[in-house]
Motif scaffolding. Structure first.
Motif, PDB file in Angstrom:
ATOM      1  N   VAL A 290      59.683  25.461  36.237  1.00 28.25           N
ATOM      2  CA  VAL A 290      59.739  26.211  37.492  1.00 28.25           C
ATOM      3  C   VAL A 290      60.712  25.524  38.455  1.00 28.25           C
ATOM      4  O   VAL A 290      61.555  26.158  39.088  1.00 28.25           O
ATOM      5  CB  VAL A 290      58.336  26.311  38.133  1.00 28.25           C
ATOM      6  CG1 VAL A 290      58.434  26.787  39.571  1.00 28.25           C
ATOM      7  CG2 VAL A 290      57.453  27.237  37.334  1.00 28.25           C
ATOM      8  N   GLN A 291      60.586  24.205  38.526  1.00 23.32           N
ATOM      9  CA  GLN A 291      61.423  23.438  39.443  1.00 23.32           C
ATOM     10  C   GLN A 291      62.908  23.650  39.131  1.00 23.32           C
ATOM     11  O   GLN A 291      63.702  23.924  40.021  1.00 23.32           O
ATOM     12  CB  GLN A 291      61.063  21.966  39.298  1.00 23.32           C
ATOM     13  CG  GLN A 291      61.673  21.089  40.355  1.00 23.32           C
ATOM     14  CD  GLN A 291      61.365  19.625  40.075  1.00 23.32           C
ATOM     15  OE1 GLN A 291      61.456  19.163  38.945  1.00 23.32           O
ATOM     16  NE2 GLN A 291      60.991  18.899  41.102  1.00 23.32           N
TER      17      GLN A 291
ATOM     18  N   SER B 258      64.113  27.547  39.312  1.00 17.34           N
ATOM     19  CA  SER B 258      64.134  28.140  40.653  1.00 17.34           C
ATOM     20  C   SER B 258      65.495  27.933  41.321  1.00 17.34           C
ATOM     21  O   SER B 258      65.907  28.721  42.163  1.00 17.34           O
ATOM     22  CB  SER B 258      63.034  27.530  41.521  1.00 17.34           C
ATOM     23  OG  SER B 258      63.374  26.207  41.861  1.00 17.34           O
ATOM     24  N   THR B 259      66.206  26.884  40.898  1.00 13.78           N
ATOM     25  CA  THR B 259      67.505  26.618  41.535  1.00 13.78           C
ATOM     26  C   THR B 259      68.519  27.714  41.214  1.00 13.78           C
ATOM     27  O   THR B 259      69.540  27.836  41.881  1.00 13.78           O
ATOM     28  CB  THR B 259      68.085  25.275  41.067  1.00 13.78           C
ATOM     29  OG1 THR B 259      68.103  25.277  39.649  1.00 13.78           O
ATOM     30  CG2 THR B 259      67.267  24.121  41.569  1.00 13.78           C
TER      31      THR B 259
ATOM     32  N   LEU C  74      67.348  30.300  44.167  1.00 13.04           N
ATOM     33  CA  LEU C  74      67.010  29.856  45.515  1.00 13.04           C
ATOM     34  C   LEU C  74      67.755  28.564  45.852  1.00 13.04           C
ATOM     35  O   LEU C  74      68.153  27.825  44.954  1.00 13.04           O
ATOM     36  CB  LEU C  74      65.500  29.600  45.610  1.00 13.04           C
ATOM     37  CG  LEU C  74      64.623  30.842  45.671  1.00 13.04           C
ATOM     38  CD1 LEU C  74      63.171  30.475  45.437  1.00 13.04           C
ATOM     39  CD2 LEU C  74      64.774  31.550  47.003  1.00 13.04           C
TER      40      LEU C  74
ATOM     41  N   LEU D 106      64.574  24.464  48.574  1.00  9.15           N
ATOM     42  CA  LEU D 106      63.293  25.150  48.419  1.00  9.15           C
ATOM     43  C   LEU D 106      62.654  24.911  47.054  1.00  9.15           C
ATOM     44  O   LEU D 106      61.573  25.423  46.764  1.00  9.15           O
ATOM     45  CB  LEU D 106      63.451  26.650  48.662  1.00  9.15           C
ATOM     46  CG  LEU D 106      63.720  27.033  50.107  1.00  9.15           C
ATOM     47  CD1 LEU D 106      63.801  28.537  50.247  1.00  9.15           C
ATOM     48  CD2 LEU D 106      62.641  26.493  51.032  1.00  9.15           C
ATOM     49  N   GLN D 107      63.335  24.112  46.224  1.00  8.46           N
ATOM     50  CA  GLN D 107      62.838  23.806  44.887  1.00  8.46           C
ATOM     51  C   GLN D 107      61.355  23.437  44.890  1.00  8.46           C
ATOM     52  O   GLN D 107      60.565  23.980  44.120  1.00  8.46           O
ATOM     53  CB  GLN D 107      63.642  22.618  44.368  1.00  8.46           C
ATOM     54  CG  GLN D 107      63.838  22.603  42.889  1.00  8.46           C
ATOM     55  CD  GLN D 107      64.659  21.379  42.482  1.00  8.46           C
ATOM     56  OE1 GLN D 107      64.548  20.308  43.091  1.00  8.46           O
ATOM     57  NE2 GLN D 107      65.478  21.542  41.478  1.00  8.46           N
TER      58      GLN D 107
ATOM     59  N   SER E 227      59.138  23.867  47.366  1.00  7.42           N
ATOM     60  CA  SER E 227      58.295  24.944  47.894  1.00  7.42           C
ATOM     61  C   SER E 227      57.927  25.902  46.778  1.00  7.42           C
ATOM     62  O   SER E 227      56.789  26.365  46.685  1.00  7.42           O
ATOM     63  CB  SER E 227      59.023  25.719  48.988  1.00  7.42           C
ATOM     64  OG  SER E 227      59.024  24.981  50.170  1.00  7.42           O
ATOM     65  N   VAL E 228      58.925  26.199  45.912  1.00 10.42           N
ATOM     66  CA  VAL E 228      58.680  27.150  44.834  1.00 10.42           C
ATOM     67  C   VAL E 228      57.585  26.628  43.909  1.00 10.42           C
ATOM     68  O   VAL E 228      56.691  27.370  43.514  1.00 10.42           O
ATOM     69  CB  VAL E 228      59.972  27.417  44.040  1.00 10.42           C
ATOM     70  CG1 VAL E 228      59.675  28.255  42.814  1.00 10.42           C
ATOM     71  CG2 VAL E 228      60.982  28.103  44.928  1.00 10.42           C
TER      72      VAL E 228
ATOM     73  N   VAL F  84      54.290  27.286  45.614  1.00 10.77           N
ATOM     74  CA  VAL F  84      53.940  28.701  45.704  1.00 10.77           C
ATOM     75  C   VAL F  84      53.525  29.224  44.326  1.00 10.77           C
ATOM     76  O   VAL F  84      52.495  29.893  44.184  1.00 10.77           O
ATOM     77  CB  VAL F  84      55.109  29.521  46.292  1.00 10.77           C
ATOM     78  CG1 VAL F  84      54.832  31.001  46.179  1.00 10.77           C
ATOM     79  CG2 VAL F  84      55.338  29.122  47.741  1.00 10.77           C
ATOM     80  N   VAL F  85      54.309  28.878  43.308  1.00 10.81           N
ATOM     81  CA  VAL F  85      53.959  29.322  41.953  1.00 10.81           C
ATOM     82  C   VAL F  85      52.607  28.752  41.552  1.00 10.81           C
ATOM     83  O   VAL F  85      51.747  29.437  41.003  1.00 10.81           O
ATOM     84  CB  VAL F  85      55.046  28.879  40.944  1.00 10.81           C
ATOM     85  CG1 VAL F  85      54.571  29.084  39.507  1.00 10.81           C
ATOM     86  CG2 VAL F  85      56.327  29.642  41.195  1.00 10.81           C
TER      87      VAL F  85
ATOM     88  N   ALA G 195      54.410  23.264  50.810  1.00  9.84           N
ATOM     89  CA  ALA G 195      55.333  24.387  50.690  1.00  9.84           C
ATOM     90  C   ALA G 195      55.983  24.658  52.052  1.00  9.84           C
ATOM     91  O   ALA G 195      57.193  24.879  52.158  1.00  9.84           O
ATOM     92  CB  ALA G 195      54.602  25.622  50.182  1.00  9.84           C
TER      93      ALA G 195
END
Lengths: 320, 598
Positions: free
Chosen positions: A280-281, A284-285, A288, A292-293, A295-296, A299-300, B122
């Protein structure tokens, strides 16, 4: 190179990066799962145990002469192996001297089954390790340098003459090591007598005592083993990423996210949880901004946990 | 009046604190004095949710950070005064609490705790990405007071004291009313709370909204005091940890905990930092950490509870001893004693009416491939005692869980007083008149019997005094009136069972579902509890009781339903059921069936 090819290339590159870093996150998570999954103790110092592992590997490599004996190619991995028993002993002692006082059968009478005390105790230990680390090791960034980390293999081209990805040799080595450690651990847990008693102690501590398992000892070994595994993950990470005494904070959250995703109590689940976090990390790049890496990840994590609270591999057990 | 009286020690503390603060002119020390109050407020915010409900939040920085950023951004962009923005922050904090609570309350235990950790982190990166790495409050030289910018730092302390006072009063108010009782009930056993008629989700949402509001206000004030806000300083993990640290160090579930924790830890941390931080960087953290470790090993539940237990310890142990001697001398207070094993007809003066109070029709529930409850039907008439028996694993508890709404049946109907209850939540079913007890007891150890029972009364009671009255009556009915003020932690298994019974009674049920109330009791204790249950039935309460041992039940019930492998095996009067070969087989195996018939 067409647009599609560019997209394909960056996707594959991120996928590879995610898998490689995910394998190490997975190992970290497995270490935490040994502690959290078996003892249900939230250990905030786990990231700092990892930090200690990194420094022990670092000093084994530089000061103890592992580098001069084994060279820069093999040396870093030997250092990881050297660090393992040191951290095993460290974890064993931390449990014996401190953690055991607020866990296990002793806590039955405490408010919230001793969870409050465990949390704050591990927070205290984390503070001591971080700041003690700063006094002993200094606050500058260091790393276990291997020439492998500055060279890469090219894979591809996969699509005509284009779409090829570069994978860092150091990271490949680290991931392979990580997978090897997990296979060894898995073998130990499923086959050996010790592994069986660990699983029994995790499943039902009270019943385990009735069948003659020394739960206190099982917990102590689990704690030591968990410390040692996370520390090895730290040592492997140290061959690719520079670190400092406060590095634990960044990873402790990744570890918990991975363990919860995998399903509390499932060791192999924790590995896949960590892998998922890595993927995910990195992926996500693609869509986004890099900032925000993280944050994602959270959130996930929240979405998955709220939709499937028992994690990928967990079971729901609820009794009234 | 009693409420005000209970606050006297706090007002004494506040007055002394204000006096000391007034004497300190050095602005560095004054800042420290202010920050103690700020972290005490934040600890109280955490305590409101986590201390009372037991749902540990690792993410209180969310609310704190939202409050802080609301205030700085509000002043920077709209030039609004912090005096107003503080209230806006409070509202935003409450709103954030609701938004976070709604999805996250689906989770329990460790899952809840760790998920809460994710929210502030977050947000931290989002605020960084938005470009708010460091936001400073603009200086207002002309109308400094209007913008809460005091030259003399003592004013900040005074504002903080007002804030703390307000929060303490609110917390105490919550503690002593049904709000606090509901939260504490959730902490001891959420399922039991739901069964006692408490709408647990609603109360949890109220708690997190209030907690978020307090944290929002605190964050707002913190921004005003420090004049500069960074994502890490308000959303960071250390901020969430601070709330936990001060509360757990001082003691959870009391207003004093966070205050004691902050008053000790914040100055120690700051002084260590000032004294040693420059000479050996990091040594302050080591000492601080050591202090926490040492104290928590010595007082795992926090300083407040340790001190209180030490003070009360001697007095309490003496009282209990005296008490036990008295009980032993007087013997069981309950009416006529049955000879064990003597077969007495169950109905004494009880009237069983023809009215059907509960009807179960074709109820089924499967877990995966296992049919835990399989097409079960029976009726309960008002005033009767129905016994549901069956070997372990027969589906008895699952059946109860279907009856009171913990589980939704796959098919079938549960008709209570003519209304189908399938799909209703447990607290609704409780309000409709069905109380229940549990196989596994989980009393709130530090509360008195009266308070434990009071929790169950709120579903019916309109006021605090009425709730207390219901609780008193229920306690008297089970025969615990003499020890009503005793802490639950000092009770025997029998007394705990009776207390559970009283809690269910306090909701003024028409029908009581009792789940293995006799389990774990000795022979004479069983008789005492059986007598109490019989007394309740004589007063007109319909009773459905689960047991897996038949002996005591035979003397108690009017009618049996025997379950085996989830299905009704036999349904009949006690005399018939005990002789039924099928029942004997289910209990003892085939071998004994022959004996029974022979």
């Amino acid at each position: 190179m067409t647009e599609a090819q560019i997209m394909m290339e960056s996707f594959l590159q991120s996928l590879a990066a995610g898998l490689l870093v995910g394998a190490i996150y997975g190992l970290m998570c497995v270490g935490l799962a040994m502690i959290f999954g078996i003892m249900r103790v939230i250990n905030f110092a786990q990231g700092d145990f990892m930090m200690l592992g990194m420094y022990v590997a670092f000093y084994a490599f530089t000061l103890l002469g592992v580098q001069t004996i084994f060279g820069s190619y093999v040396g870093p991995y030997v250092s990881v192996v050297v660090a393992a028993p040191v951290l095993f002993l460290f974890g064993y002692l931390i449990h014996k001297l401190l953690i055991s006082r607020v866990t296990g059968l002793r806590t039955a009478a405490l408010e919230g089954e001793g969870h409050y005390a465990q949390l704050i105790l591990t927070l205290g230990i984390a503070l001591i390790l971080q700041n003690g680390g700063m006094i002993l090791f200094g606050s500058q960034l260091v790393s276990v340098r291997t020439p492998l980390s500055s060279s890469a293999w090219e894979l591809g081209p996969f699509w005509g003459d284009f779409v090829s990805i570069f994978v860092n040799k150091g990271r490949i080595m680290a991931s392979l090591f990580s997978v090897a450690i997990i296979l060894a651990l898995w073998f130990m847990i499923t086959r050996s007598r010790l592994g069986k008693s660990l699983r029994a102690a995790a499943d039902n501590p009270e019943a385990s005592t009735y069948v003659g398992i020394d739960v206190e000892r099982a917990h102590r070994i689990a704690f030591a083993l968990g410390t040692c595994i996370t520390a090895m993950a730290g040592g492997l990470l140290a061959t690719n990423y520079p670190f400092h005494p406060f590095v634990g904070l960044e990873y402790v959250i990744v570890m918990y996210a991975g363990v919860v995703l995998g399903g509390i109590g499932s060791t192999i689940g924790a590995f896949w949880g960590g892998m998922a976090i890595g993927l995910v990390q990195q992926l996500s790049t693609l869509v986004l901004p890099t900032q925000l890496q993280n944050s994602v990840i959270f959130v996930v994590f929240l979405i998955i946990v709220i939709l499937r609270p028992q994690g990928f591999f967990g079971r729901v057990v609820e009794r009234t | 009046m009693a409420f005000l009286k209970s606050l006297v020690p706090f007002f004494g503390f506040v007055a002394a604190y204000a006096l000391v603060a007034g004497l300190v002119e050095n602005s560095y020390y004054q800042l420290m004095i202010t920050l103690v109050l700020v972290w005490a407020c934040f600890g109280l915010s955490w305590n409101m949710l986590s201390g009372y409900t037991g749902l540990i939040s690792f993410g209180h920085a969310s609310f704190f950070g939202i409050g802080a950023y609301t205030t700085v951004l509000g002043q920077v962009y709209f030039d609004i005064s912090p005096w107003i923005l503080m209230w806006v922050s409070t509202a935003f904090g409450a709103l954030a609490g609701l938004l976070i609570g709604l999805p996250t309350f689906r989770l329990r235990g460790h899952y809840f705790a760790l998920s809460m950790l994710a929210y502030p982190l977050a947000m931290l990166y989002v605020f960084e990405w938005l470009g708010y790495q460091e936001v400073t409050l603009p200086m207002k030289r002309e109308s400094a007071w209007l913008y809460m910018q005091f030259e003399d730092h003592r004013w900040y302390t005074m504002v903080a004291i007002l804030m703390l006072t307000a929060i303490v009063v609110i917390t105490r108010q919550v503690e002593r009313t049904r709000f606090g009782m509901a939260l504490i009930a959730i902490k001891q056993n959420e399922a039991a709370a739901e069964a006692a008629g408490i709408d647990t989700l609603l109360w949890k949402l109220r708690a997190i909204a209030l907690s978020g509001a307090i944290a929002g206000a605190t964050g707002s004030f913190y921004a005003v005091v420090l004049l500069v806000v960074t994502p890490a300083s308000v959303f960071g993990m250390l901020v969430s940890a601070q709330a936990l640290t001060v509360s757990m160090f001082g003691g959870v579930g009391t207003v004093w905990g966070p205050i004691i924790g902050a008053a000790f830890l914040i100055p120690v941390g700051e002084i260590l930092h000032a004294e040693f931080g420059s000479r050996i960087p990091g040594i302050q953290g080591v000492i601080y950490g050591l202090a926490i470790v040492v104290i928590i090993i010595a007082a795992p539940e926090g300083v407040f509870w340790k001190v209180r237990d030490l003070l009360r310890g001697r007095a309490a142990s003496k009282a209990i001893q005296a008490d036990e001697e008295a009980t032993a001398a007087a013997g069981p207070a309950a009416p006529p004693k049955d000879e064990p094993g003597a077969f007495q007809p169950a109905c004494s003066k009880r009237k069983i009416s023809g009215e059907v109070i509960l009807e179960v029709r074709g109820l089924s529930k499967s877990f995966g491939g296992l049919r835990a409850v399989d097409n079960v039907s029976f009726t309960v008439q008002r005033g009767m005692i129905l016994g549901i028996i069956g070997p372990n694993g027969a589906g008895k508890t699952t059946l109860f869980n279907l009856l009171n709404g913990f589980l939704k049946p796959d098919s079938g109907e549960v008709i209570l007083k003519g209304q189908n209850m399938v799909g209703r939540k447990p607290h609704v079913i409780c309000a409709a008149g069905a109380g229940r007890t549990f196989q596994i007891m989980r009393p709130f150890a530090r509360m008195s019997i009266t308070d434990n029972v009071r929790v169950g009364a709120y579903v019916r009671a309109k006021s605090e005094s009425e709730a207390l009255e219901f609780a008193r009556r229920a306690i008297a009915r089970v025969g615990l009136a003499d020890i009503a003020d005793r802490q639950a932690s000092a009770l025997t298994t029998k007394q705990l069972r009776l207390m559970e019974l009283a809690r269910a009674l306090a909701s003024q049920p028409e029908i009581l579902l009792l789940d293995e109330t006799l389990a774990g009791l000795g022979h004479s204790e069983v008789n005492d509890v059986v007598n109490v249950i019989r007394g309740l039935a004589d007063d007109g309460i319909t009773i459905v009781i689960i047991e897996h041992t038949m002996q005591a039940m035979v003397r108690l019930v009017d009618h049996f339903v025997v379950l085996d492998h989830g299905a009704v095996l036999v349904d009949g009067a006690p005399e018939d059921v005990t002789r039924d070969p099928q029942v004997i087989e289910a209990y003892l195996g085939k071998k004994w069936r022959a004996y029974a018939q022979g």
